[in-house]
Design a protein around this motif. Structure first.
Motif, PDB file in Angstrom:
ATOM      1  N   PHE A 136     -29.214  80.533   1.450  1.00  0.00           N
ATOM      2  CA  PHE A 136     -29.411  81.258   2.692  1.00  0.00           C
ATOM      3  C   PHE A 136     -28.625  80.572   3.803  1.00  0.00           C
ATOM      4  O   PHE A 136     -28.816  79.380   4.063  1.00  0.00           O
ATOM      5  N   VAL A 137     -27.723  81.328   4.420  1.00  0.00           N
ATOM      6  CA  VAL A 137     -26.851  80.831   5.481  1.00  0.00           C
ATOM      7  C   VAL A 137     -27.285  81.518   6.780  1.00  0.00           C
ATOM      8  O   VAL A 137     -27.642  82.704   6.767  1.00  0.00           O
ATOM      9  N   PRO A 138     -27.320  80.848   7.918  1.00  0.00           N
ATOM     10  CA  PRO A 138     -26.807  79.496   8.239  1.00  0.00           C
ATOM     11  C   PRO A 138     -27.846  78.392   8.085  1.00  0.00           C
ATOM     12  O   PRO A 138     -27.593  77.265   8.505  1.00  0.00           O
ATOM     13  N   GLN A 139     -29.016  78.699   7.503  1.00  0.00           N
ATOM     14  CA  GLN A 139     -30.018  77.636   7.328  1.00  0.00           C
ATOM     15  C   GLN A 139     -29.598  76.609   6.283  1.00  0.00           C
ATOM     16  O   GLN A 139     -30.129  75.496   6.265  1.00  0.00           O
ATOM     17  N   ASN A 140     -28.680  77.030   5.378  1.00  0.00           N
ATOM     18  CA  ASN A 140     -28.247  76.165   4.278  1.00  0.00           C
ATOM     19  C   ASN A 140     -29.431  75.745   3.412  1.00  0.00           C
ATOM     20  O   ASN A 140     -29.627  74.570   3.073  1.00  0.00           O
ATOM     21  N   ILE A 141     -30.229  76.744   3.037  1.00  0.00           N
ATOM     22  CA  ILE A 141     -31.384  76.530   2.173  1.00  0.00           C
ATOM     23  C   ILE A 141     -31.081  77.170   0.829  1.00  0.00           C
ATOM     24  O   ILE A 141     -30.659  78.324   0.752  1.00  0.00           O
ATOM     25  N   GLU A 142     -31.307  76.427  -0.237  1.00  0.00           N
ATOM     26  CA  GLU A 142     -31.085  76.930  -1.591  1.00  0.00           C
ATOM     27  C   GLU A 142     -32.430  77.041  -2.307  1.00  0.00           C
ATOM     28  O   GLU A 142     -33.251  76.122  -2.259  1.00  0.00           O
TER      29      GLU A 142
END
Length: 226
Positions: A5-11
């Motif tokens: 998930f961008v821009p949170q940079n969560i995978e």
């Protein structure tokens, strides 16, 4: 299989048996949804940045809401997406929606207390004479008055038009009379030239006849025996 998930940079780990919306809500990633996966609201849109081939194409229910624009901008309904591989999701649209909801209206509160002049009371509604429905007799009378007024207007217009029509008729008659006079004068002038010739011809014929008779009489007298 992971979804980034961008821009949170969560995978997050992806399960094909669950939609992307379910996976996000379980991991406290907010995606706006009113219908909760029916689908009917189209509020849970996200954009697929990478891994489009790892997501099934939209079904008929999803196409009714998003149309064919998803082929251009890559926006899909997260409640209908099931991932079968690595995918990158852009969440900027959802973040903007959250910010718009949390924005406060700019302004200030005045500390001055203002007295209210509002009055609390009951209000009775009564029919006004104008609001009451008209009775059939009143309607008929009103229609008769309108008709009589129209007739009077028409009569006034006719009276105004009569002198105009009379003047126009008189002018036409005068023109016709003038034309007839001109025609008669022309005919008389043409006829006035010819009678002299006719009289001359008639006189010549008479003279010739008289001479012939005289000659015949002389011949008869000469032929008689003496």
């Amino acid at each position: 299989m992971k979804a980034k998930f961008v821009p949170q940079n969560i995978e997050l780990e992806v399960n094909p048996n669950k939609s992307l919306l379910q996976i996000a809500t379980e991991n406290q990633i907010e995606i706006r949804s009113i219908c909760k996966g029916v689908p009917s609201c189209a509020e849970c849109r996200v954009r697929v940045v990478e891994g489009e081939n790892n997501v099934l194409p939209p079904a008929k229910a999803e196409l009714n809401l998003i149309g064919t624009n998803w082929r251009i901008d890559g926006r899909r309904l997260s409640c209908q997406m099931r991932c079968y591989g690595d995918v990158t999701i852009d969440m900027t649209e959802q973040i903007e929606k959250q910010e718009n909801q949390t924005k406060k209206v700019r302004g200030f509160r005045s500390q001055k207390q203002v007295e209210s002049h509002a009055v609390q009371d009951t209000m009775l509604l009564s029919e006004k004479p104008d609001d009451r429905p008209e009775q059939p007799q009143q309607r008929a009378e009103g229609q008769q008055q309108e008709r009589s007024e129209q007739k009077q207007q028409q009569q006034g217009q006719r009276q105004q038009q009569q002198p105009r029509n009379q003047q126009q008729g008189q002018q036409r008659r005068d023109q016709r009379n003038d034309q007839r006079r001109d025609q008669k004068q022309g005919q008389q002038q043409q006829q006035g030239r010819k009678p002299d010739q006719k009289h001359q011809n008639q006189n010549q014929n008479k003279n010739q006849q008289n001479q012939q008779k005289q000659n015949q009489q002389k011949q008869q007298q000469q032929q008689k025996p003496k």
